[in-house]
Design an enzyme around this catalytic site. Structure first.
Site, mmCIF file in Angstrom:
data_model
loop_
_atom_site.group_PDB
_atom_site.id
_atom_site.type_symbol
_atom_site.label_atom_id
_atom_site.label_comp_id
_atom_site.label_asym_id
_atom_site.label_seq_id
_atom_site.Cartn_x
_atom_site.Cartn_y
_atom_site.Cartn_z
ATOM 1 N N ASN A 1 52.682 16.770 29.120
ATOM 2 C CA ASN A 1 54.047 17.088 28.688
ATOM 3 C C ASN A 1 54.666 15.894 28.001
ATOM 4 O O ASN A 1 54.344 14.763 28.340
ATOM 5 C CB ASN A 1 54.913 17.458 29.899
ATOM 6 C CG ASN A 1 54.527 18.815 30.434
ATOM 7 O OD1 ASN A 1 54.035 19.651 29.676
ATOM 8 N ND2 ASN A 1 54.720 19.017 31.733
ATOM 9 N N HIS B 1 57.305 25.986 28.584
ATOM 10 C CA HIS B 1 58.314 25.817 29.636
ATOM 11 C C HIS B 1 59.601 26.581 29.332
ATOM 12 O O HIS B 1 60.525 26.588 30.149
ATOM 13 C CB HIS B 1 58.626 24.336 29.910
ATOM 14 C CG HIS B 1 57.504 23.627 30.608
ATOM 15 N ND1 HIS B 1 57.468 22.273 30.809
ATOM 16 C CD2 HIS B 1 56.356 24.099 31.151
ATOM 17 C CE1 HIS B 1 56.360 21.939 31.434
ATOM 18 N NE2 HIS B 1 55.661 23.030 31.645
ATOM 19 N N CYS C 1 49.045 25.482 29.906
ATOM 20 C CA CYS C 1 50.057 25.271 30.937
ATOM 21 C C CYS C 1 49.973 26.419 31.927
ATOM 22 O O CYS C 1 49.702 27.555 31.548
ATOM 23 C CB CYS C 1 51.424 25.231 30.269
ATOM 24 S SG CYS C 1 52.774 25.158 31.426
ATOM 25 N N HIS C 2 50.225 26.117 33.173
ATOM 26 C CA HIS C 2 50.084 27.153 34.208
ATOM 27 C C HIS C 2 51.402 27.831 34.591
ATOM 28 O O HIS C 2 51.432 28.616 35.532
ATOM 29 C CB HIS C 2 49.426 26.570 35.446
ATOM 30 C CG HIS C 2 50.173 25.394 35.989
ATOM 31 N ND1 HIS C 2 49.667 24.561 36.945
ATOM 32 C CD2 HIS C 2 51.393 24.892 35.685
ATOM 33 C CE1 HIS C 2 50.549 23.619 37.207
ATOM 34 N NE2 HIS C 2 51.603 23.806 36.461
#
Lengths: 479, 479, 479, 479
Positions: B179, B238, B201-202
């Site tokens: 990030n 995000h 990304c999870h």
């Protein structure tokens, strides 16, 4: 329109004079121009329009004043009689107040709209309820919670005007002066897409005058008339920007950059603000907000600081912060007081003075009395690259006989471009909220508002309070 | 890669099995797969990757760990030896730490990047300086002032990685986990546009699990595996959104709408937040922010609440407000403490457990072991209609042998679409600030940040403080 | 649908098996799948569909055949009885012909449409009238003057189907096989935008098979199944293109470039064409046109040469030129003859053979029996960057349970991109001509047609002749 | 420039006069305007420019003539001496021929470019080779095979000019008159994006004059000057269109529709064509092609028929067909002959006559002597919605002191819009072919050409022949 046409003289440099005879043959035999004024009881705008008309050598005809406050229209009728009989008047218009919007519009060549949507008391709610939630608005009529509520009540009124205009004078040019400018104009065109509508605002003139003074002060020349300051305008009304500026072909941005880099330039102006408040000079400002935007983004805010400040989150964080920029919020009490003043007839002993507004010049250009390059509010067809097609944007345009064509602006820098897109999305949501009478969309519009920095539950409560306060002007809403 | 290929079995349903012989003929005779890990001293991600590799029946080869903290890489080398010799391991990888990034990359088939850009102490500055100015960040590594500063120091590092990769392994697939995801990925591609890069990304997995539980609770079925929850993803990392969701073809949005309309659903969760704090469960949340976005915009926030909250102005107005949503900010002290813990070798007596991450599954898909539909970060080529071409966006994609193709998302509703555009513009400004080492652009990025509600002079001072704190990691800046 | 679901086994690799019980609870208790077939008297397509259904282990239910030629539907009913009682059939479908489109559609899960719009004799006019004006068409059912007239008579029929489907089975998946594919599909969605419609065509499969043979011949491997040839498809139906191609992750374009650079590769194939004519093998071709487009533009034509040739001006300048490329025009006489052949029941002594079509695989994917990546015709939402939103384009798509999502294609090179835009504009004009029954727009569509190289007065006369010939199928036209 | 400025009188209607003193203070103390003429030996354009300059009350200075044919430039020098000493000349320019382009450009305020790219004999090849392949071109200098080859040899020359201009007079306004207009202009800006370049063409003036006569004939008024015919221009040079037209605000399209609907309006004009040929009046035409485009698409072709016909496939199918529209192809023999004529000094006994061209008016506007609304060729920034950003398009523009701003055109109808897009793509390919010296791209440009209806192998052979013929002017090509 015969009289008018006989005096016609094309001022367009590159269009040689033509024999006037054919025009007589071609034009319909109208006795004269007809202008309809919706909101004709308007204290300020109607008076200015009448004076400017009186000073036009080209126009002649009648002016029909319609207002739901018929008494106010009657007062303007009386005022009109005095204006057009003033010794310095160059033409005559027959001014009459009418209680019928249909009569006012029938056969009009131009329709001017400047109304107050609902009782002025509602402006109080527009500003005071948000203030209780910590949201400070300098004006509250364009954006912010106040602008939103004003839009919600205006849009259906303008839809109604659009239908009437289509019935009574479908080929009239419709000039809107009412705020929120973009949304009132959008409402007309959403309802009747074929109307010839544009919106006018004088804020950019202020920027031109500010730059004219700068030219005067820096280049030791007399202050140029504002029209000599050429701005490349791109934005939405009251959040307009100049992407470039020149005077007689000379780029003004280097001068501006030097101007704002002075050490004291952005110093605290709270004292000035205090003085303005005590003297009730509510519109005073130094353009510091416009210049600060210039310093940050490289393009110049081109409206008064009171308006610009409402479109970004940085200047209205507190009254103290606002005053630091030399700006004060316009109190509602003053607006209400002003309504109680009686109209003043022009002094017979001094010449009528042009108002500085441009409506009459635009009418002249549309009637063929010479091209005019200015800034107006029109549906986007590409002139603002950041905006979707059809949204109401403000740019330069070329006004000529019976047509207005937008002039392409360059692309904004990414930062200011994003601010404009945000304002446009907010306006889109507000418009849809008004059209669909949908408070969820109204809440979304508020959520995107840069002045809003509240938890959502508070925001929702605030909106409910505002909708309740203005409920009498929101027919058909489920609130 | 021979060993790998011999075990290959296409899992792709609609692609019948082919005789394996030709592959032998066709493939280069590589002994085995090579994976390079930049940031190979990583405590968490390296361990997860090694366990997942150990559980893959398809892969075999070597894993080169490079880290500027060579000791940390050495520790992971040791850990790797234990993982791959674990009784439940299904394959072997030779793990070795190297102090040379060139050696690590030479001839790699995959490059994994998960680094900490600069000393962890800087994360303290990223969060604490803004906090002194009243800006609360839950994470501070993606957006907000913290995300910006982290981007400013990461981008040049990633430019350096890109150059090294082009020299040493230009046809490797590069998977970024670091990030700010969008900007680190953008930095790689800005420097070397031909690299095969994507970001993973999870966060979306968490949304899938949340919905899986909802299915379980409402339809009286066992909790489905998260992969059965199909989301139509569109956004930026995000700040991802699900435009639609289904389980086995059944639309989940009606269920969601019913779910969130429960009277108590959005009740105050401050107590939960208090408990989470006292128990140091920093990542706990109820998804209330995601659901609130769903309630307001009709599309579902698809990331953890800690991340979502940082992209809008409404949830981080105060710690109290944040806690009301059942969310707590991750303290930096905890992050720093965690670093001091030693690595734990896997217990020999219980089977290795898959991490739940998807990196290895993606590698398998890229090697031809069956297609994978998931969500990844890629340059926009139209999959997010709101984004300019080339910006790094997160959507679904189809991963198949040696290619990744984005799946088109529908258009967002105007409100959420605008929020995404704003985030993208902010990222663009931050990227340009980092590339050009330009603090004016960094200020512009902050000015657009939804968490920012400060007078500009304060904002500028804050930025200066932050740049000074991180100056050691900003080579070439004029600060 | 119980039986179906009990046999369900998710083939999707990355989606672990779930307990089957919940599905029983969740699914509506339908006895079985219902498929409605509009144009159910179809000789070729209905037979193929029934055989493929018979071979599916997953599906079971009923197939309703509607055709305005009821006898033909009855013949297919009989044929169906034989197909589903064939020893190698793995499932049963109850096949019945009905004279009522309402009955056929009522409650259908899938609607398949493959019709002949009007008497076949009109195809003669579609081809022969243009031929008298020097316009040669190889097929005449998609583009060119023939495709235009076929569109004009199909569009109103498909508008009618759309209305019926909305009434009788609004949530059915509608699969169109009829040409002109793009316009028939567009007509359904123009009339009823909420229907779940897509169009299917097998032309791309031919390109896959051609490349599979190339792989076989060049890499000494057995011919891979066509599904292993992955194409990045972008275009409009019958003028589809592969922007890239790979087999097991290996780029096929370098191989193709080498292949077409052989000295004799593009040699004159008139002899082959002569042989094809004398043997009535009308569909034979070497893909030379597809390869020639590849040679010129760098991207591969991905449809049969007969179709591709009609979208550009270079191959149909004369019969001789056409034959030079090894392609022959399909004679109408053959089409008409074929109609007189009787249907052949499948031989009981040999196993049913899959048709090679994909309709049943698509239905299976939509029912949740594993994802399918293929190419389909859908409204553009960004997957073809050259096309306006909403136009029907052909690209890859991911079909999964109850949803189809297009996969983004890269941008075309400028040359081929322009050819696609032209075809799309032509289709737009043809669609508008059909919807508005406007021969001026039909003329505009012809004016843009690449096969047209006529003085406009001749073109207009030709169009008038064609409209007159087809007038019986153009209700409401003023011709 | 002092002299000039002293005579300055702003003609702009809405910009009041300012005191002239400040300008003296502000302007640099240049003695006079300097105009550089590249191609200064030009027979026709140089003479016209000098006469128009001589008639300008505002301009004064020097004119530097550079030509690779220095003798021709010398002849113009002599001609200039006579023009500026003519009794009716209102100003003086010092005209001098120079063999050095550097000297010509040094410090120029304006650069005019009108060259013949290569020996005129090449125009013969441009037209005659295609003719042998059945391709008829009326002009052959803009599009078609002739326009392509002319572009291939012009582009590198213009790249060279751009570099010289940047070195010698980077802030000069550069006015290009050379064909192919769009590509020569693009070449300048591709090489030096910061130059202030625009392209000028008089074809639209012809359309204005045609409409002026229509006004005269239908409304019984004297023929208006062409500038009174206001056109909304949108297209590419020589394939420009008027989307609307008015005279003094009156829409001319209804009149046009009536005009072209006359029974005999589109009758065969072969006799007229025959007469034009025998009388060597090569440029005669009735505008029938422009009107036919209007009849078909609803928007008016706004260039001479000889040019318009080359952009579509319908009028040049044969010489006979061309003549039917009253148009004849310009023979190359005539062009070559014309070169041998000697220049004619103006008759001292009659007044100099304005040329009808607009270059001097544009210079005056750029120097601040009043705004000018006209049509020019500029990079697209949104003024032509059909074109990509940056392509050279022709639209209206507002020319004012030191700036030119394009005016937004509305969207084209789909049919004509597509024709424009095609022309733009063809130009893009031709430009890339020239920049990259790539004959494959040149072939692609030809493949998209509407005049081309050839088998590709013939097309390729034709192109090879043409490239060979022009090889001497294609330095660096691998042909």
């Amino acid at each position: 329109m015969k009289a008018i046409l006989e005096t016609a003289r094309s001022k367009n440099v590159h269009v040689p004079q033509t024999n006037k005879r054919p025009i007589h043959l071609l034009e319909e035999k109208k006795a004269a121009l007809k202008i309809a004024y919706i909101g004709g009881g308007s204290r300020e705008w109607a008076a200015k329009l009448m004076v400017d008309l009186a000073l036009s050598p080209h126009l002649e005809g009648s002016l029909a004043l319609f207002d739901i406050d018929h008494d106010a229209a009657r007062e303007n009728e009386n005022l009109g009689a005095e204006v057009f009989s003033h010794p310095s008047a160059r033409t005559r218009f027959h001014v009459h107040a009418t209680g019928s919007i249909d009569d006012a519009l029938a056969g009009a060549d131009f329709v001017v709209i400047s109304i107050e949507p609902g009782p002025v008391a509602l402006r109080k709610a527009d500003v005071e309820i948000p203030w209780r939630y910590g949201i400070l608005q300098t004006v509250g009529d364009t954006t912010g919670p106040g602008g939103l509520c004003r839009a919600l009540r205006s849009v259906p009124m303008f839809q109604g005007f659009a239908r009437k205009i289509r019935e009574r004078c479908p080929s009239a040019w419709v000039i809107n002066y009412t705020n929120p400018m973009a949304l009132c104009t959008a409402a007309l065109l959403t309802e009747e897409p074929k109307l010839k509508v544009f919106g006018c605002c004088h804020e950019v003139f202020g920027t031109q005058m500010m730059l004219a003074r700068l030219v005067r002060d820096n280049w030791e020349v007399p202050e140029p008339p504002r029209q000599e300051i050429r701005l490349e305008i791109s934005g939405v009304n009251h959040f307009t920007w100049a992407l470039s500026a020149n005077w007689k072909g000379r780029d003004l941005f280097p001068l501006l950059r030097q101007h704002v880099s002075g050490k004291e330039f952005f110093k605290d102006r709270s004292e000035d603000a205090g003085r303005a408040r005590s003297q009730q000079r509510w519109f005073d400002h130094h353009g510091l907000v416009a210049y600060d935007l210039f310093r940050r983004f490289g393009v110049l805010g081109a409206a008064g600081d009171r308006h610009l400040a409402e479109f970004v989150p940085w200047y209205l964080t507190s009254e103290q912060e606002l005053h630091r920029w030399g700006v004060v919020a316009t109190p509602i009490s003053w607006r209400m007081q002003r309504l109680r003043k009686s109209r003043q007839a022009p002094d017979k002993n001094s010449a009528l003075k042009p108002s500085g507004e441009e409506g009459v010049a635009q009418m002249e250009a549309l009637l063929g009395f010479g091209d005019l390059v200015t800034n107006v509010n029109l549906p986007n067809r590409g002139q603002v690259p950041e905006a979707e097609a059809g949204r109401i944007v403000e740019t330069n345009a070329l006004i000529s006989k019976n047509e207005i064509r937008p002039i392409c602006a360059a692309a904004h820098p990414p930062g200011s471009g994003e601010l404009i897109r945000r304002a446009l999305t907010q306006q889109r949501l507000a418009l849809d909220a008004a059209l669909l009478k949908d408070s969820d969309l109204a809440l979304q519009a508020l959520m995107l508002d840069p002045l809003v920095d509240l938890p959502l539950c508070q925001l929702k409560t605030m909106l409910e309070e505002m909708l309740e306060a203005t409920a009498g002007q929101l027919p058909g809403w489920d609130t």
